[in-house]
Write a protein that holds these residues in place. Structure first.
Motif, short mmCIF file in Angstrom:
data_model
loop_
_atom_site.label_atom_id
_atom_site.label_comp_id
_atom_site.label_asym_id
_atom_site.label_seq_id
_atom_site.Cartn_x
_atom_site.Cartn_y
_atom_site.Cartn_z
N ILE A 107 62.02 67.39 53.48
CA ILE A 107 62.36 66.00 53.13
C ILE A 107 63.45 65.99 52.06
O ILE A 107 64.43 65.25 52.16
CB ILE A 107 61.11 65.24 52.67
CG1 ILE A 107 60.13 65.08 53.83
CG2 ILE A 107 61.48 63.88 52.09
CD1 ILE A 107 58.79 64.53 53.43
N VAL A 108 63.28 66.82 51.05
CA VAL A 108 64.29 66.87 49.98
C VAL A 108 65.63 67.36 50.52
O VAL A 108 66.69 66.82 50.18
CB VAL A 108 63.79 67.78 48.83
CG1 VAL A 108 64.90 68.04 47.83
CG2 VAL A 108 62.58 67.17 48.16
N ALA A 109 65.60 68.36 51.41
CA ALA A 109 66.85 68.87 51.99
C ALA A 109 67.52 67.79 52.84
O ALA A 109 68.74 67.64 52.82
CB ALA A 109 66.56 70.11 52.82
N ALA A 110 66.74 67.05 53.61
CA ALA A 110 67.31 65.99 54.45
C ALA A 110 67.93 64.89 53.59
O ALA A 110 69.01 64.38 53.90
CB ALA A 110 66.24 65.42 55.37
N LEU A 111 67.24 64.51 52.52
CA LEU A 111 67.79 63.48 51.64
C LEU A 111 69.07 63.96 50.97
O LEU A 111 70.04 63.20 50.85
CB LEU A 111 66.76 63.08 50.59
CG LEU A 111 65.56 62.27 51.11
CD1 LEU A 111 64.53 62.09 50.01
CD2 LEU A 111 66.02 60.94 51.65
N GLY A 112 69.08 65.21 50.54
CA GLY A 112 70.29 65.76 49.93
C GLY A 112 71.45 65.82 50.93
O GLY A 112 72.60 65.54 50.59
N TYR A 113 71.13 66.16 52.18
CA TYR A 113 72.16 66.22 53.22
C TYR A 113 72.75 64.83 53.48
O TYR A 113 73.96 64.67 53.59
CB TYR A 113 71.54 66.79 54.50
CG TYR A 113 72.48 66.85 55.66
CD1 TYR A 113 73.49 67.81 55.72
CD2 TYR A 113 72.38 65.96 56.72
CE1 TYR A 113 74.36 67.87 56.79
CE2 TYR A 113 73.24 66.01 57.78
CZ TYR A 113 74.24 66.97 57.82
OH TYR A 113 75.09 67.02 58.88
N VAL A 114 71.89 63.83 53.56
CA VAL A 114 72.37 62.46 53.80
C VAL A 114 73.22 61.98 52.64
O VAL A 114 74.29 61.39 52.83
CB VAL A 114 71.17 61.52 54.05
CG1 VAL A 114 71.61 60.06 54.04
CG2 VAL A 114 70.49 61.86 55.35
N MET A 115 72.77 62.25 51.42
CA MET A 115 73.56 61.83 50.25
C MET A 115 74.91 62.54 50.22
O MET A 115 75.93 61.93 49.89
CB MET A 115 72.77 62.11 48.96
CG MET A 115 71.57 61.19 48.80
SD MET A 115 70.52 61.60 47.39
CE MET A 115 71.65 61.52 46.05
N HIS A 116 74.93 63.81 50.58
CA HIS A 116 76.17 64.57 50.59
C HIS A 116 77.15 64.02 51.63
O HIS A 116 78.33 63.85 51.35
CB HIS A 116 75.88 66.04 50.87
CG HIS A 116 77.10 66.87 51.04
ND1 HIS A 116 77.91 67.23 49.99
CD2 HIS A 116 77.66 67.42 52.15
CE1 HIS A 116 78.91 67.96 50.43
NE2 HIS A 116 78.79 68.09 51.74
N THR A 117 76.65 63.73 52.84
CA THR A 117 77.54 63.22 53.89
C THR A 117 78.07 61.84 53.54
O THR A 117 79.20 61.51 53.86
CB THR A 117 76.84 63.20 55.26
OG1 THR A 117 75.62 62.48 55.14
CG2 THR A 117 76.58 64.61 55.74
N ARG A 118 77.24 61.01 52.90
CA ARG A 118 77.71 59.68 52.50
C ARG A 118 78.78 59.78 51.41
O ARG A 118 79.71 58.99 51.36
CB ARG A 118 76.56 58.82 52.02
CG ARG A 118 75.72 58.31 53.17
CD ARG A 118 74.72 57.30 52.70
NE ARG A 118 73.91 56.84 53.82
CZ ARG A 118 72.87 56.06 53.70
NH1 ARG A 118 72.52 55.63 52.50
NH2 ARG A 118 72.20 55.70 54.75
N LYS A 119 78.61 60.74 50.52
CA LYS A 119 79.58 60.91 49.44
C LYS A 119 80.90 61.44 49.97
O LYS A 119 81.96 61.13 49.44
CB LYS A 119 79.00 61.87 48.41
CG LYS A 119 79.73 61.88 47.11
CD LYS A 119 78.99 62.74 46.09
CE LYS A 119 79.59 62.55 44.72
NZ LYS A 119 78.88 63.34 43.72
#
Length: 122
Positions: A107-119
């Motif tokens: 879950i933490v990895a998925a959230l980090g991935y989404v935040m990274h792609t949005r940035k």
């Protein structure tokens, strides 16, 4: 005089003693002295051109040759590991009942991935 005759004629000559004047480098060695200097220089350039053109054509033809040989070549074997799964794929593999037992890292990895792609997107 053809370049092949020049090469054959030069191969049959006996080596002369080298002096300081005959060891100079430059265009002067081609233009003066031996009248076949231009022929020898052009023959050398032609040989280098043919070699470079052959290398270029071989590199250009390589994808077609590999596509032709693909049915006969063995499958690529793994090196003992597989490609890492994306965080989204790990999150999708979670149980449907919503429990996160042992999947906190996913879950933490998925959230980090989404935040990274949005940035990264403009």
């Amino acid at each position: 005089m053809s370049p092949l005759l020049i090469i054959v004629a030069l191969a049959g000559q006996t080596p002369q003693a080298t002096t300081a004047e005959s060891r100079t480098i430059g265009l002067h060695n081609i233009t003066s002295g031996d009248p076949s200097g231009w022929g020898l220089a052009l023959t050398g350039m032609f040989i280098v051109f043919i070699a470079l053109a052959s290398i270029t054509l071989a590199i250009a033809a390589l994808p077609r040759v590999l596509n032709f040989l693909e049915p006969y070549l063995p499958e690529e074997s793994s090196h003992g590991h597989s490609a890492p799964a994306s965080p989204i794929a790990k999150l999708a593999a979670m149980p449907a009942d919503g429990t996160a037992a042992g999947n906190e890292e996913a879950i933490v990895a998925a959230l980090g991935y989404v935040m990274h792609t949005r940035k990264q997107s403009p």
